[in-house]
Enzyme design. Sequence first.
Site, PDB file in Angstrom:
ATOM      1  CG  ASP A  24      -2.941  -8.634   0.581  1.00  0.00           C
ATOM      2  OD1 ASP A  24      -2.127  -8.965   1.470  1.00  0.00           O
ATOM      3  OD2 ASP A  24      -3.974  -7.965   0.819  1.00  0.00           O
ATOM      4  CG  HIS A  43      -6.441  -5.552   1.910  1.00  0.00           C
ATOM      5  ND1 HIS A  43      -5.883  -6.502   2.734  1.00  0.00           N
ATOM      6  CD2 HIS A  43      -7.506  -5.048   2.561  1.00  0.00           C
ATOM      7  CE1 HIS A  43      -6.597  -6.562   3.859  1.00  0.00           C
ATOM      8  NE2 HIS A  43      -7.578  -5.702   3.781  1.00  0.00           N
ATOM      9  CG  HIS A  46      -1.965  -1.074   1.183  1.00  0.00           C
ATOM     10  ND1 HIS A  46      -2.850  -1.251   0.147  1.00  0.00           N
ATOM     11  CD2 HIS A  46      -2.230  -2.078   2.068  1.00  0.00           C
ATOM     12  CE1 HIS A  46      -3.623  -2.311   0.393  1.00  0.00           C
ATOM     13  NE2 HIS A  46      -3.261  -2.825   1.557  1.00  0.00           N
TER      14      HIS A  46
HETATM   15 ZN   LIG Z   1      -4.033  -7.466   2.730  1.00  0.00          ZN
END
Ligand SMILES: [Zn+2]
Length: 451
Positions: free
Chosen positions: A148, A150, A109
């Site tokens: 992942d 996300h 991220h």
């Molecule tokens: Zn994640």
Amino acid sequence: MINKTGLVFFPAFDWSISDIHPEREERLLYTRDQIFEEGVLDLPEIVEYSPRVATPHDISRVHFCVPNVDDQVLAAHRIAAGAAMRLSDRIINKEITNGFAIVRPPGHHAMRVVHGNRGFCSINNEAVVIEHLRRTYGIKKIAIVDTDVHHGDGTQDIYYHDPDVLFISFHQDGRTLYPGTGFTDELGGPTAYGSTINIPLPPGVTDKSLHYVVDNLILPVLQDFQPEFIINSAGQDNHYTDPLGSMLITAQGYAQLTEKLRPNLAVLEGGYAIETALPYVNLAILLALAGKDYSNVTEPDYQPGKNVENSKVTEYVCRMVDSLQTTWRKSKEITIDQLCGSNKYYQRPKNIFYDTEYFEEKQLEKVRTCFDCPGYVIIDSHAIQPKLGRCRVLAISIHNRCCKKCIAEAWDAYQEAKKDYRYSYVYLQDKTEDTFITFRREDQSEWLTEG
Ligand SMILES: [Zn+2]
Ligand SMILES: [Zn+2]
């Protein structure tokens, strides 16, 4: 020659975001026990390495840390990224066939500009490896497959205008999970259109639909791109026991995925079911990388046939794969002209939320739409950091394949910005020279890091 798999295990037991945060100190405790108990390190196919420490220059090849690398990056971050770098070196030198960096803190991220920690990440471990591979070994085409739960929004951000790095991410649909991005129309900027592929999956996907996506979309796209090196952002939070995600993937599903992808390097991202999932998934992936039998690795609560996929979910995924196959084929015929006409720059405003510290960054990102090269990127970024206060910076990044005209233009833009009182800091990252310069308005100082 025997196929060998490298492992760096770096649990960062002294690093966490807070006492009650899912990304906490003991996250890899059970994985460590599992690896020891199963005697995996005694296998001749598995070699353990110690990490190296990523330098501020390694990090500056990727990130504009505001104001400086040392203000945003702790030793734990440098070691996690360095662990992945160490394995990448061993793979290129053919000491090992592939490797798994089981490390924390995670990184996917973390975007190009770093004002703070977001989504548990401060620096992007995979991107640090990619820039290292390009600079040190001249590797040209690299693919990242982010598995992942996300969306890997940081990795996407860093490579959105880079035609040499293919970014594929499947994840739980952004309308139902952090960070709320990663839709099918995010396909890369005009100079790199089609080199970003997002596969947002509805909650409740099991191994069945996941492997449908892998077989019918991810593998054909990889085959078409022909990367020289494949990195897997290996997040294990698609697991059916994960407390953050709503997916139904098993350890066996993850291991089969690894077997099909054949990544050179896997780097751990998320995975928050630290007792029930993470040790089993990590072990199964490690065995799959080493070409060993992983069929006996099952979760303690696993019951065959328990995770059933709703038929609507199955149909939805099939339709999306169909439509993305078409998008991928057509993306190659779309020209820069069609995407941004005769404009000199393609630009997009971005609002980036730093969820850990609760503040927002406002960005205007511009890319030079050059017909001869991937162009350069200019980011005007403004944030009020909790610790350091208001900070507006201008960051310029020159792609390593930039043409002479673009390099000259980017340097001019840097010199102009130094005169512009609005910017507290001005940064220039010249990947053709492996040079990174910072200008600080306060005392008019300027300094350079070199490899
Ligand atoms: Zn994640
Ligand atoms: Zn150019």
